[in-house]
Design a protein around this motif. Structure first.
Motif, PDB file in Angstrom:
ATOM      1  N   PRO A 179       0.772  -1.240   0.000  1.00 16.03           N
ATOM      2  CA  PRO A 179       0.000   0.000   0.000  1.00 16.03           C
ATOM      3  C   PRO A 179       0.809   1.299   0.000  1.00 16.03           C
ATOM      4  O   PRO A 179       0.271   2.359  -0.276  1.00 16.03           O
ATOM      5  CB  PRO A 179      -0.794  -0.106   1.309  1.00 16.03           C
ATOM      6  CG  PRO A 179       0.088  -0.941   2.196  1.00 16.03           C
ATOM      7  CD  PRO A 179       0.731  -1.934   1.289  1.00 16.03           C
ATOM      8  N   ILE A 210      -8.951   6.103   0.510  1.00 16.29           N
ATOM      9  CA  ILE A 210     -10.068   5.168   0.492  1.00 16.29           C
ATOM     10  C   ILE A 210     -11.140   5.634   1.466  1.00 16.29           C
ATOM     11  O   ILE A 210     -10.856   6.343   2.439  1.00 16.29           O
ATOM     12  CB  ILE A 210      -9.653   3.714   0.831  1.00 16.29           C
ATOM     13  CG1 ILE A 210      -9.221   3.577   2.291  1.00 16.29           C
ATOM     14  CG2 ILE A 210      -8.574   3.213  -0.084  1.00 16.29           C
ATOM     15  CD1 ILE A 210      -9.092   2.126   2.684  1.00 16.29           C
ATOM     16  N   ASP A 263      -2.093  -4.809  -4.499  1.00 17.68           N
ATOM     17  CA  ASP A 263      -2.095  -6.110  -5.168  1.00 17.68           C
ATOM     18  C   ASP A 263      -2.489  -5.892  -6.632  1.00 17.68           C
ATOM     19  O   ASP A 263      -3.423  -5.146  -6.919  1.00 17.68           O
ATOM     20  CB  ASP A 263      -3.111  -7.045  -4.494  1.00 17.68           C
ATOM     21  CG  ASP A 263      -3.121  -8.400  -5.172  1.00 17.68           C
ATOM     22  OD1 ASP A 263      -2.250  -9.222  -4.845  1.00 17.68           O
ATOM     23  OD2 ASP A 263      -3.969  -8.628  -6.057  1.00 17.68           O
ATOM     24  N   ARG A 289      -1.936   8.568 -13.460  1.00 15.18           N
ATOM     25  CA  ARG A 289      -2.664   9.211 -12.356  1.00 15.18           C
ATOM     26  C   ARG A 289      -3.468  10.375 -12.901  1.00 15.18           C
ATOM     27  O   ARG A 289      -2.954  11.195 -13.667  1.00 15.18           O
ATOM     28  CB  ARG A 289      -1.696   9.776 -11.297  1.00 15.18           C
ATOM     29  CG  ARG A 289      -0.980   8.744 -10.467  1.00 15.18           C
ATOM     30  CD  ARG A 289      -1.830   8.139  -9.396  1.00 15.18           C
ATOM     31  NE  ARG A 289      -2.111   9.037  -8.279  1.00 15.18           N
ATOM     32  CZ  ARG A 289      -3.151   8.889  -7.483  1.00 15.18           C
ATOM     33  NH1 ARG A 289      -4.027   7.950  -7.678  1.00 15.18           N
ATOM     34  NH2 ARG A 289      -3.343   9.723  -6.482  1.00 15.18           N
TER      35      ARG A 289
HETATM   36  C1  SAM Z   1      -6.010   1.878  -9.237  1.00 10.28           C
HETATM   37  S1  SAM Z   1      -6.400   1.497  -7.580  1.00 10.28           S
HETATM   38  C2  SAM Z   1      -5.167   0.281  -7.261  1.00 10.28           C
HETATM   39  C3  SAM Z   1      -5.382  -0.458  -5.984  1.00 10.28           C
HETATM   40  C4  SAM Z   1      -4.239  -1.407  -5.663  1.00 10.28           C
HETATM   41  N1  SAM Z   1      -4.091  -2.414  -6.665  1.00 10.28           N
HETATM   42  C5  SAM Z   1      -4.389  -2.066  -4.299  1.00 10.28           C
HETATM   43  O1  SAM Z   1      -4.575  -3.273  -4.203  1.00 10.28           O
HETATM   44  O2  SAM Z   1      -4.281  -1.323  -3.303  1.00 10.28           O
HETATM   45  C6  SAM Z   1      -5.771   2.940  -6.740  1.00 10.28           C
HETATM   46  C7  SAM Z   1      -6.617   3.289  -5.527  1.00 10.28           C
HETATM   47  O3  SAM Z   1      -6.246   2.517  -4.410  1.00 10.28           O
HETATM   48  C8  SAM Z   1      -6.397   3.276  -3.237  1.00 10.28           C
HETATM   49  N2  SAM Z   1      -5.097   3.394  -2.567  1.00 10.28           N
HETATM   50  C9  SAM Z   1      -3.944   2.844  -2.982  1.00 10.28           C
HETATM   51  N3  SAM Z   1      -2.953   3.093  -2.114  1.00 10.28           N
HETATM   52  C10 SAM Z   1      -3.494   3.829  -1.118  1.00 10.28           C
HETATM   53  C11 SAM Z   1      -2.988   4.393   0.079  1.00 10.28           C
HETATM   54  N4  SAM Z   1      -1.715   4.248   0.440  1.00 10.28           N
HETATM   55  N5  SAM Z   1      -3.831   5.099   0.867  1.00 10.28           N
HETATM   56  C12 SAM Z   1      -5.116   5.232   0.540  1.00 10.28           C
HETATM   57  N6  SAM Z   1      -5.653   4.722  -0.571  1.00 10.28           N
HETATM   58  C13 SAM Z   1      -4.859   4.020  -1.394  1.00 10.28           C
HETATM   59  C14 SAM Z   1      -6.950   4.631  -3.649  1.00 10.28           C
HETATM   60  O4  SAM Z   1      -8.353   4.565  -3.603  1.00 10.28           O
HETATM   61  C15 SAM Z   1      -6.447   4.721  -5.075  1.00 10.28           C
HETATM   62  O5  SAM Z   1      -7.209   5.625  -5.831  1.00 10.28           O
END
Ligand code: SAM
Length: 258
Positions: free
Chosen positions: A17, A232, A95, A63
């Protein structure tokens, strides 16, 4: 591009993350052994230091519609680089198979005769609430959690938000900040106004923030949203496990009593 290596291979690695310590040992070893690395926007760049000195690390992130490469171009790059260099590590946030387009990349690579492997990562959907002490399930509180996109490919909110709002499940909404008000208006139609909600941004990183309130008061949270950072939304009674929710509730009761 010339086909010069004997065993071209693409490894999709979930980088976790944000906190670089939250990658798996297997994922880290893959970076150490990579011949070339292609990485996404939400990958912590500290992880790139583990690649060998002479290994190129190429940014292919997307992005806010600022795309250096289209998805088709990325797919093709994976194949071309595997054929040219050997083992490509494709480093993706969280992931690769959770809103990560990982399966599209695997399918394309394999269709071109290149071996593919997936190394799972810790998704933000699970780890970002956990890092704040918010459980996604709690005995006698809820029986499931839904991980939903807040923005579908046409920019609208997902119909699953409406379905999820009608359940008792914890809702974990990714990519939902820009549609926060629309999402909350849907949730408000079905959930009690005292249902707690949290917005967690930059989860597991030093600049992590959390805003907590209730469905009825969601408008109070809008000004605190930083649209340039990942975030999130968590909806459900489990959010009340966060210590600051209790503090805010106590303040509300005190204000009401005097
Ligand atoms: C394209 S999605 C990919 C998610 C990624 N594959 C996962 O499993 O975390 C990107 C979204 O994940 C969430 N996200 C990813 N990293 C984050 C973090 N460190 N803090 C909060 N939200 C996060 C946000 O909603 C962001 O817009």
């Amino acid at each position: 591009m010339k086909n010069s290596v004997v065993n071209p291979k693409v490894i999709l690695v979930g980088a976790g993350p944000g906190d670089p310590d939250l990658i798996t040992v297997k994922g880290l070893n893959a970076i150490k052994n990579a011949d070339i690395v292609l990485y996404d926007a939400l990958v912590n760049k500290d992880l790139l230091q583990y690649a060998s000195d002479n290994v190129q690390c190429i940014y292919v992130g997307k992005r806010f519609n600022q795309h250096k490469f289209s998805q088709d171009q990325i797919n093709q790059l994976l194949v071309d680089y595997a054929n040219e260099y050997g083992t490509v590590v494709r480093l993706k946030g969280g992931d690769s198979f959770v809103f990560g387009r990982g399966s599209e990349e695997i399918n394309f690579v394999e269709s071109k005769g290149v071996e593919a492997e997936v190394i799972p990562g810790i998704s933000s959907a699970l780890s970002v609430p956990a890092n704040q002490g918010i459980p996604l399930t709690k005995r006698n509180v809820n029986e499931s959690f839904w991980v939903i996109t807040g923005t579908t490919s046409n920019g609208n909110i997902s119909k699953d938000i409406v379905q999820g709002a009608q359940s008792k499940a914890t809702l974990v909404v990714l990519m939902g900040l820009r549609n926060f008000s629309l999402i909350m208006e849907e949730v408000k139609r079905y959930r009690h106004k005292h249902t707690p909600i949290a917005i967690i941004q930059n989860g597991t990183l030093p600049n992590e923030t959390i805003a907590i309130d209730t469905v009825g008061n969601y408008k109070n949270m809008i000004d605190s949203i930083d649209y340039s950072s990942p975030g999130i939304i968590v909806v459900g009674d489990v959010v009340a496990e966060h210590p600051s929710f209790l503090e805010e509730e106590i303040q509300r009761v005190l204000e009401f009593s005097f």
